[in-house]
Design a protein around this motif. Structure first.
Motif, PDB file in Angstrom:
ATOM      1  N   GLU A 178       0.062   4.883   9.328  1.00  0.00           N
ATOM      2  CA  GLU A 178      -0.609   5.938   8.578  1.00  0.00           C
ATOM      3  C   GLU A 178      -0.477   7.285   9.292  1.00  0.00           C
ATOM      4  O   GLU A 178      -0.380   8.330   8.653  1.00  0.00           O
ATOM      5  CB  GLU A 178      -2.088   5.593   8.367  1.00  0.00           C
ATOM      6  CG  GLU A 178      -2.302   4.433   7.412  1.00  0.00           C
ATOM      7  CD  GLU A 178      -1.642   4.669   6.059  1.00  0.00           C
ATOM      8  OE1 GLU A 178      -1.810   5.763   5.491  1.00  0.00           O
ATOM      9  OE2 GLU A 178      -0.936   3.755   5.578  1.00  0.00           O
ATOM     10  N   ILE A 194       5.627   6.826   2.435  1.00  0.00           N
ATOM     11  CA  ILE A 194       5.166   5.471   2.158  1.00  0.00           C
ATOM     12  C   ILE A 194       5.103   4.681   3.465  1.00  0.00           C
ATOM     13  O   ILE A 194       6.065   4.692   4.246  1.00  0.00           O
ATOM     14  CB  ILE A 194       6.116   4.754   1.179  1.00  0.00           C
ATOM     15  CG1 ILE A 194       6.179   5.505  -0.159  1.00  0.00           C
ATOM     16  CG2 ILE A 194       5.693   3.303   0.960  1.00  0.00           C
ATOM     17  CD1 ILE A 194       7.258   4.984  -1.097  1.00  0.00           C
ATOM     18  N   ASN A 195       3.970   4.013   3.685  1.00  0.00           N
ATOM     19  CA  ASN A 195       3.826   3.115   4.825  1.00  0.00           C
ATOM     20  C   ASN A 195       4.347   1.743   4.406  1.00  0.00           C
ATOM     21  O   ASN A 195       3.660   0.992   3.708  1.00  0.00           O
ATOM     22  CB  ASN A 195       2.364   3.038   5.260  1.00  0.00           C
ATOM     23  CG  ASN A 195       2.164   2.187   6.513  1.00  0.00           C
ATOM     24  OD1 ASN A 195       3.043   1.407   6.898  1.00  0.00           O
ATOM     25  ND2 ASN A 195       1.017   2.333   7.145  1.00  0.00           N
ATOM     26  N   TYR A 196       5.552   1.412   4.833  1.00  0.00           N
ATOM     27  CA  TYR A 196       6.175   0.162   4.385  1.00  0.00           C
ATOM     28  C   TYR A 196       5.482  -1.066   4.975  1.00  0.00           C
ATOM     29  O   TYR A 196       5.617  -2.172   4.442  1.00  0.00           O
ATOM     30  CB  TYR A 196       7.667   0.147   4.731  1.00  0.00           C
ATOM     31  CG  TYR A 196       7.976   0.085   6.206  1.00  0.00           C
ATOM     32  CD1 TYR A 196       8.037  -1.114   6.887  1.00  0.00           C
ATOM     33  CD2 TYR A 196       8.223   1.252   6.933  1.00  0.00           C
ATOM     34  CE1 TYR A 196       8.317  -1.174   8.240  1.00  0.00           C
ATOM     35  CE2 TYR A 196       8.500   1.213   8.290  1.00  0.00           C
ATOM     36  CZ  TYR A 196       8.543  -0.003   8.927  1.00  0.00           C
ATOM     37  OH  TYR A 196       8.815  -0.038  10.269  1.00  0.00           O
ATOM     38  N   THR A 198       2.158  -1.521   5.223  1.00  0.00           N
ATOM     39  CA  THR A 198       0.922  -1.857   4.507  1.00  0.00           C
ATOM     40  C   THR A 198       1.101  -1.888   2.998  1.00  0.00           C
ATOM     41  O   THR A 198       0.201  -2.333   2.283  1.00  0.00           O
ATOM     42  CB  THR A 198      -0.186  -0.848   4.855  1.00  0.00           C
ATOM     43  OG1 THR A 198       0.250   0.477   4.498  1.00  0.00           O
ATOM     44  CG2 THR A 198      -0.505  -0.878   6.344  1.00  0.00           C
ATOM     45  N   GLU A 199       2.252  -1.417   2.514  1.00  0.00           N
ATOM     46  CA  GLU A 199       2.490  -1.386   1.076  1.00  0.00           C
ATOM     47  C   GLU A 199       2.786  -2.803   0.571  1.00  0.00           C
ATOM     48  O   GLU A 199       3.774  -3.407   0.990  1.00  0.00           O
ATOM     49  CB  GLU A 199       3.667  -0.451   0.769  1.00  0.00           C
ATOM     50  CG  GLU A 199       3.987  -0.307  -0.694  1.00  0.00           C
ATOM     51  CD  GLU A 199       2.801   0.158  -1.497  1.00  0.00           C
ATOM     52  OE1 GLU A 199       2.408  -0.583  -2.420  1.00  0.00           O
ATOM     53  OE2 GLU A 199       2.254   1.234  -1.181  1.00  0.00           O
ATOM     54  N   LEU A 202       6.793  -2.792  -1.983  1.00  0.00           N
ATOM     55  CA  LEU A 202       7.562  -1.597  -1.642  1.00  0.00           C
ATOM     56  C   LEU A 202       8.421  -1.141  -2.810  1.00  0.00           C
ATOM     57  O   LEU A 202       8.558   0.067  -3.064  1.00  0.00           O
ATOM     58  CB  LEU A 202       8.441  -1.870  -0.416  1.00  0.00           C
ATOM     59  CG  LEU A 202       9.272  -0.692   0.104  1.00  0.00           C
ATOM     60  CD1 LEU A 202       8.397   0.515   0.424  1.00  0.00           C
ATOM     61  CD2 LEU A 202      10.076  -1.111   1.343  1.00  0.00           C
ATOM     62  N   ALA A 205       6.269   0.778  -5.165  1.00  0.00           N
ATOM     63  CA  ALA A 205       5.904   2.074  -4.582  1.00  0.00           C
ATOM     64  C   ALA A 205       7.069   3.059  -4.657  1.00  0.00           C
ATOM     65  O   ALA A 205       6.874   4.258  -4.914  1.00  0.00           O
ATOM     66  CB  ALA A 205       5.460   1.882  -3.136  1.00  0.00           C
TER      67      ALA A 205
END
Length: 331
Positions: A178, A194-196, A198-199, A202, A205
Protein backbone atom coordinates in the motif's frame (compact mmCIF):
# COMPACT_ATOMS: atom_id res chain seq x y z
CA UNK A 1 42.96 -2.00 5.56
CA UNK A 2 40.60 -2.55 2.65
CA UNK A 3 37.32 -4.51 2.82
CA UNK A 4 36.34 -6.54 -0.27
CA UNK A 5 33.04 -8.41 -0.77
CA UNK A 6 33.36 -11.59 -2.84
CA UNK A 7 30.93 -14.22 -4.09
CA UNK A 8 31.52 -17.08 -1.64
CA UNK A 9 29.01 -19.55 -3.15
CA UNK A 10 26.40 -19.56 -5.88
CA UNK A 11 22.87 -19.01 -4.50
CA UNK A 12 20.27 -21.75 -4.54
CA UNK A 13 17.12 -19.69 -5.03
CA UNK A 14 17.01 -16.28 -3.36
CA UNK A 15 20.46 -15.07 -2.27
CA UNK A 16 21.24 -15.19 1.46
CA UNK A 17 24.02 -13.47 3.46
CA UNK A 18 26.06 -16.67 3.50
CA UNK A 19 26.52 -16.45 -0.28
CA UNK A 20 28.85 -13.50 0.30
CA UNK A 21 32.10 -13.14 2.18
CA UNK A 22 34.11 -10.11 3.25
CA UNK A 23 37.87 -10.32 2.81
CA UNK A 24 40.48 -7.90 4.13
CA UNK A 25 43.29 -6.67 1.89
CA UNK A 26 45.85 -3.91 1.98
CA UNK A 27 44.84 -0.63 0.37
CA UNK A 28 46.45 -0.64 -3.10
CA UNK A 29 48.79 2.04 -4.43
CA UNK A 30 48.21 3.82 -7.74
CA UNK A 31 50.98 3.29 -10.30
CA UNK A 32 51.72 5.45 -13.34
CA UNK A 33 48.58 5.85 -15.46
CA UNK A 34 46.32 4.81 -12.58
CA UNK A 35 44.05 6.38 -9.99
CA UNK A 36 43.25 5.26 -6.45
CA UNK A 37 39.50 5.32 -5.83
CA UNK A 38 37.50 5.40 -2.61
CA UNK A 39 33.99 3.99 -3.00
CA UNK A 40 31.23 6.45 -2.02
CA UNK A 41 27.98 4.98 -3.43
CA UNK A 42 27.16 1.46 -4.66
CA UNK A 43 24.25 0.53 -6.91
CA UNK A 44 22.61 -2.86 -6.34
CA UNK A 45 20.41 -4.10 -9.18
CA UNK A 46 18.30 -7.19 -9.91
CA UNK A 47 20.31 -8.14 -13.01
CA UNK A 48 23.27 -8.96 -10.77
CA UNK A 49 21.40 -12.08 -9.63
CA UNK A 50 21.82 -13.62 -13.09
CA UNK A 51 25.58 -13.11 -12.94
CA UNK A 52 25.71 -15.15 -9.74
CA UNK A 53 24.77 -18.29 -11.71
CA UNK A 54 27.42 -20.19 -13.63
CA UNK A 55 25.46 -20.15 -16.88
CA UNK A 56 25.88 -18.64 -20.31
CA UNK A 57 24.25 -15.24 -20.59
CA UNK A 58 24.74 -11.83 -22.16
CA UNK A 59 27.49 -11.08 -19.62
CA UNK A 60 30.05 -13.36 -17.96
CA UNK A 61 29.11 -14.81 -14.55
CA UNK A 62 30.81 -13.63 -11.39
CA UNK A 63 33.67 -15.87 -10.33
CA UNK A 64 33.71 -17.53 -6.92
CA UNK A 65 36.02 -15.90 -4.38
CA UNK A 66 36.30 -12.83 -6.61
CA UNK A 67 34.72 -9.40 -5.96
CA UNK A 68 31.27 -8.67 -7.29
CA UNK A 69 30.86 -5.57 -9.45
CA UNK A 70 28.17 -2.99 -10.11
CA UNK A 71 27.72 0.67 -10.85
CA UNK A 72 29.74 2.68 -8.34
CA UNK A 73 30.41 6.34 -7.68
CA UNK A 74 33.91 6.80 -6.28
CA UNK A 75 36.21 9.63 -5.32
CA UNK A 76 39.72 9.95 -6.74
CA UNK A 77 41.99 10.16 -3.70
CA UNK A 78 45.29 9.74 -5.55
CA UNK A 79 46.04 10.18 -9.23
CA UNK A 80 48.93 9.36 -11.51
CA UNK A 81 46.66 9.68 -14.54
CA UNK A 82 46.62 12.74 -16.78
CA UNK A 83 42.81 12.79 -17.18
CA UNK A 84 41.86 12.60 -13.49
CA UNK A 85 42.75 14.76 -10.50
CA UNK A 86 42.39 14.25 -6.77
CA UNK A 87 38.85 15.07 -5.69
CA UNK A 88 37.18 14.07 -8.96
CA UNK A 89 33.97 12.06 -8.57
CA UNK A 90 33.76 9.26 -11.11
CA UNK A 91 31.18 6.71 -12.21
CA UNK A 92 32.05 3.24 -13.44
CA UNK A 93 31.39 -0.48 -13.22
CA UNK A 94 33.68 -1.22 -10.31
CA UNK A 95 34.35 -3.90 -7.72
CA UNK A 96 32.73 -4.09 -4.30
CA UNK A 97 35.85 -2.77 -2.58
CA UNK A 98 36.34 0.16 -0.23
CA UNK A 99 39.46 1.14 -2.19
CA UNK A 100 40.66 0.09 -5.64
CA UNK A 101 42.93 1.25 -8.42
CA UNK A 102 41.84 1.82 -12.00
CA UNK A 103 43.57 2.64 -15.26
CA UNK A 104 40.69 5.01 -16.04
CA UNK A 105 39.10 2.87 -18.76
CA UNK A 106 35.32 3.07 -18.41
CA UNK A 107 35.41 5.83 -15.81
CA UNK A 108 33.29 8.94 -16.34
CA UNK A 109 33.81 12.14 -14.37
CA UNK A 110 30.49 13.39 -12.98
CA UNK A 111 29.55 16.74 -11.45
CA UNK A 112 30.08 16.78 -7.66
CA UNK A 113 26.67 18.43 -7.13
CA UNK A 114 25.34 16.83 -3.90
CA UNK A 115 21.73 17.33 -5.04
CA UNK A 116 22.11 15.10 -8.08
CA UNK A 117 25.19 12.96 -7.48
CA UNK A 118 23.33 9.72 -6.72
CA UNK A 119 21.07 10.36 -9.72
CA UNK A 120 23.95 9.16 -11.90
CA UNK A 121 23.35 5.66 -10.51
CA UNK A 122 19.65 6.00 -11.24
CA UNK A 123 17.59 8.40 -13.30
CA UNK A 124 20.64 9.89 -15.06
CA UNK A 125 22.45 6.55 -15.30
CA UNK A 126 21.69 3.02 -16.44
CA UNK A 127 18.27 3.05 -14.77
CA UNK A 128 17.04 6.14 -16.58
CA UNK A 129 18.56 5.05 -19.86
CA UNK A 130 16.82 1.68 -19.57
CA UNK A 131 13.46 3.31 -18.91
CA UNK A 132 13.80 5.91 -21.66
CA UNK A 133 15.10 3.69 -24.44
CA UNK A 134 12.88 0.70 -23.67
CA UNK A 135 9.73 2.79 -23.57
CA UNK A 136 10.41 5.15 -26.46
CA UNK A 137 12.15 2.76 -28.85
CA UNK A 138 10.07 -0.38 -28.24
CA UNK A 139 6.92 0.89 -26.56
CA UNK A 140 6.60 3.84 -28.97
CA UNK A 141 3.97 5.60 -26.84
CA UNK A 142 1.31 7.78 -28.41
CA UNK A 143 -0.88 10.38 -26.74
CA UNK A 144 -4.00 8.82 -25.27
CA UNK A 145 -2.67 5.26 -25.11
CA UNK A 146 -2.72 3.13 -21.96
CA UNK A 147 0.61 2.08 -20.48
CA UNK A 148 0.85 -0.57 -17.75
CA UNK A 149 4.07 -0.92 -15.77
CA UNK A 150 4.92 -3.84 -13.48
CA UNK A 151 7.47 -3.37 -10.74
CA UNK A 152 6.25 0.20 -11.01
CA UNK A 153 7.66 1.45 -7.71
CA UNK A 154 11.13 0.17 -8.55
CA UNK A 155 13.98 2.15 -10.01
CA UNK A 156 13.16 1.58 -13.69
CA UNK A 157 9.39 1.27 -13.36
CA UNK A 158 8.91 4.57 -11.56
CA UNK A 159 10.76 6.41 -14.32
CA UNK A 160 8.93 4.56 -17.11
CA UNK A 161 5.59 5.65 -15.69
CA UNK A 162 6.63 9.28 -15.43
CA UNK A 163 7.94 9.34 -18.98
CA UNK A 164 4.67 7.78 -20.11
CA UNK A 165 2.76 10.62 -18.42
CA UNK A 166 5.02 13.24 -19.99
CA UNK A 167 4.30 11.69 -23.41
CA UNK A 168 0.56 11.77 -22.89
CA UNK A 169 -0.31 8.21 -21.82
CA UNK A 170 -2.75 6.95 -19.23
CA UNK A 171 -0.42 5.11 -16.83
CA UNK A 172 -1.30 2.19 -14.56
CA UNK A 173 1.26 0.81 -12.13
CA UNK A 174 1.49 -2.54 -10.34
CA UNK A 175 3.28 -2.68 -6.98
CA UNK A 176 3.42 -4.91 -3.93
CA UNK A 177 2.43 -2.75 -0.95
CA UNK A 178 0.00 0.00 0.00
CA UNK A 179 2.94 2.34 0.66
CA UNK A 180 4.22 1.80 -2.87
CA UNK A 181 0.75 2.26 -4.35
CA UNK A 182 0.47 5.60 -2.55
CA UNK A 183 3.93 6.59 -3.77
CA UNK A 184 3.00 5.86 -7.40
CA UNK A 185 -0.05 8.11 -7.41
CA UNK A 186 1.17 10.90 -5.11
CA UNK A 187 4.81 11.33 -6.09
CA UNK A 188 5.05 9.81 -9.56
CA UNK A 189 1.57 10.84 -10.75
CA UNK A 190 0.42 7.46 -12.11
CA UNK A 191 -3.26 7.57 -12.98
CA UNK A 192 -3.98 4.30 -11.16
CA UNK A 193 -1.92 2.00 -8.95
CA UNK A 194 -2.83 -1.58 -8.02
CA UNK A 195 -1.50 -3.64 -5.12
CA UNK A 196 -1.15 -7.04 -6.79
CA UNK A 197 -0.51 -8.76 -3.45
CA UNK A 198 -3.86 -7.82 -1.92
CA UNK A 199 -6.01 -7.62 -5.05
CA UNK A 200 -8.20 -10.75 -5.07
CA UNK A 201 -8.78 -10.62 -8.84
CA UNK A 202 -5.94 -8.89 -10.66
CA UNK A 203 -7.49 -9.41 -14.09
CA UNK A 204 -10.72 -7.71 -12.99
CA UNK A 205 -8.77 -4.86 -11.40
CA UNK A 206 -6.83 -4.35 -14.63
CA UNK A 207 -10.04 -4.25 -16.67
CA UNK A 208 -11.38 -1.52 -14.40
CA UNK A 209 -8.11 0.43 -14.48
CA UNK A 210 -7.73 0.03 -18.25
CA UNK A 211 -11.23 0.46 -19.71
CA UNK A 212 -9.76 0.88 -23.20
CA UNK A 213 -7.37 -2.06 -22.88
CA UNK A 214 -3.57 -2.01 -22.73
CA UNK A 215 -1.52 -0.55 -25.58
CA UNK A 216 1.91 -0.82 -23.96
CA UNK A 217 3.02 -3.17 -21.20
CA UNK A 218 6.46 -2.44 -19.75
CA UNK A 219 7.34 -5.75 -18.13
CA UNK A 220 9.79 -5.77 -15.22
CA UNK A 221 8.60 -8.87 -13.36
CA UNK A 222 7.30 -11.68 -15.60
CA UNK A 223 5.34 -14.55 -14.08
CA UNK A 224 1.64 -14.57 -13.23
CA UNK A 225 1.43 -10.77 -13.03
CA UNK A 226 2.47 -10.48 -16.65
CA UNK A 227 0.05 -13.24 -17.63
CA UNK A 228 -2.80 -11.12 -16.26
CA UNK A 229 -1.68 -8.01 -18.14
CA UNK A 230 -1.11 -9.79 -21.44
CA UNK A 231 -4.72 -10.96 -21.42
CA UNK A 232 -5.76 -7.29 -21.60
CA UNK A 233 -3.56 -6.12 -24.49
CA UNK A 234 -5.02 -4.39 -27.55
CA UNK A 235 -4.44 -4.94 -31.22
CA UNK A 236 -0.87 -3.93 -32.13
CA UNK A 237 0.19 -3.68 -28.48
CA UNK A 238 3.90 -3.36 -27.69
CA UNK A 239 5.52 -5.21 -24.78
CA UNK A 240 9.08 -4.14 -23.87
CA UNK A 241 10.49 -6.89 -21.64
CA UNK A 242 13.04 -5.34 -19.32
CA UNK A 243 13.24 -8.03 -16.63
CA UNK A 244 11.60 -10.95 -14.88
CA UNK A 245 12.51 -10.48 -11.22
CA UNK A 246 9.69 -12.76 -10.06
CA UNK A 247 11.46 -15.68 -11.77
CA UNK A 248 15.15 -14.97 -11.13
CA UNK A 249 15.41 -17.15 -8.04
CA UNK A 250 13.48 -20.15 -9.40
CA UNK A 251 15.52 -23.35 -9.32
CA UNK A 252 13.64 -24.61 -12.38
CA UNK A 253 11.72 -22.66 -15.03
CA UNK A 254 8.12 -22.09 -14.00
CA UNK A 255 5.41 -23.17 -16.41
CA UNK A 256 2.86 -20.56 -17.38
CA UNK A 257 0.26 -19.86 -20.05
CA UNK A 258 1.48 -19.99 -23.61
CA UNK A 259 1.69 -16.43 -24.91
CA UNK A 260 1.98 -17.11 -28.63
CA UNK A 261 -1.79 -17.25 -29.29
CA UNK A 262 -2.29 -13.88 -27.58
CA UNK A 263 0.53 -12.29 -29.56
CA UNK A 264 -0.81 -13.65 -32.84
CA UNK A 265 -4.44 -12.74 -32.14
CA UNK A 266 -3.46 -9.19 -31.18
CA UNK A 267 -0.68 -8.73 -33.77
CA UNK A 268 1.38 -7.68 -30.76
CA UNK A 269 5.12 -7.11 -30.40
CA UNK A 270 6.99 -8.56 -27.40
CA UNK A 271 10.60 -7.43 -27.43
CA UNK A 272 13.21 -8.31 -24.82
CA UNK A 273 16.07 -5.84 -24.56
CA UNK A 274 19.26 -4.83 -22.81
CA UNK A 275 20.01 -1.16 -22.30
CA UNK A 276 23.27 -1.67 -24.20
CA UNK A 277 21.23 -2.42 -27.33
CA UNK A 278 20.59 1.32 -27.54
CA UNK A 279 24.08 2.59 -26.69
CA UNK A 280 24.14 4.84 -29.74
CA UNK A 281 21.20 6.76 -28.28
CA UNK A 282 22.56 7.34 -24.76
CA UNK A 283 23.59 10.95 -25.40
CA UNK A 284 20.14 11.88 -26.68
CA UNK A 285 18.49 10.08 -23.76
CA UNK A 286 20.74 11.70 -21.14
CA UNK A 287 20.08 15.19 -22.52
CA UNK A 288 16.31 14.62 -22.45
CA UNK A 289 16.26 13.02 -18.99
CA UNK A 290 18.38 15.85 -17.57
CA UNK A 291 16.10 18.46 -19.11
CA UNK A 292 12.97 16.81 -17.67
CA UNK A 293 14.61 16.44 -14.27
CA UNK A 294 15.71 20.08 -14.05
CA UNK A 295 12.31 21.27 -15.31
CA UNK A 296 10.57 19.39 -12.51
CA UNK A 297 8.77 17.06 -14.92
CA UNK A 298 10.68 14.03 -13.69
CA UNK A 299 11.46 13.03 -10.13
CA UNK A 300 12.99 9.99 -8.49
CA UNK A 301 12.98 8.12 -5.22
CA UNK A 302 15.88 6.37 -3.57
CA UNK A 303 16.21 3.83 -0.79
CA UNK A 304 19.57 4.56 0.86
CA UNK A 305 21.28 1.92 2.99
CA UNK A 306 24.41 3.05 4.83
CA UNK A 307 27.58 1.06 5.37
CA UNK A 308 29.88 -1.04 3.18
CA UNK A 309 29.06 -4.21 5.15
CA UNK A 310 25.37 -3.81 4.26
CA UNK A 311 25.82 -4.13 0.48
CA UNK A 312 24.75 -7.83 0.37
CA UNK A 313 21.66 -7.23 2.52
CA UNK A 314 20.65 -4.27 0.36
CA UNK A 315 20.95 -6.49 -2.71
CA UNK A 316 18.90 -9.26 -1.07
CA UNK A 317 16.30 -6.63 -0.18
CA UNK A 318 15.53 -6.13 -3.86
CA UNK A 319 13.93 -9.58 -3.92
CA UNK A 320 11.93 -8.88 -0.76
CA UNK A 321 10.44 -5.61 -2.01
CA UNK A 322 12.38 -3.49 0.52
CA UNK A 323 13.20 -0.77 -2.00
CA UNK A 324 11.13 2.16 -3.16
CA UNK A 325 12.80 3.47 -6.30
CA UNK A 326 16.53 3.00 -6.66
CA UNK A 327 18.39 0.95 -4.01
CA UNK A 328 21.77 2.54 -3.21
CA UNK A 329 24.35 1.85 -0.52
CA UNK A 330 26.14 4.89 0.84
CA UNK A 331 29.66 4.18 2.07
Amino acid sequence: MNKVIVLYRRPAGKPVPGDFKTNIEEIPIADNGEVLLKTRYVSVDPYLRGRMNDTDSYVAPFELDKPLQSGIIAEVIDSKHTQFKIGDMVLGNLSWKEYQVSDGVGLRIIPPDPEYITAYLGVLGMTGLTAYTGLTRIGKPKTGETLVVSGAAGAVGSIVGQIGKILGCRVVGLAGSEEKVELLTSRFHFDVAINYKTEPDLSAALKTACPNGVDIYFDNVGGSISDAVLNQINKYARVPVCGAISLYNDAAPAMGPYIQPVLVKKSALMHGFLVSDFADQFNEATVQLTAWLKAGKLTYHETIVEGFDHIPNAFIGLFEGRNEGKMIVKI
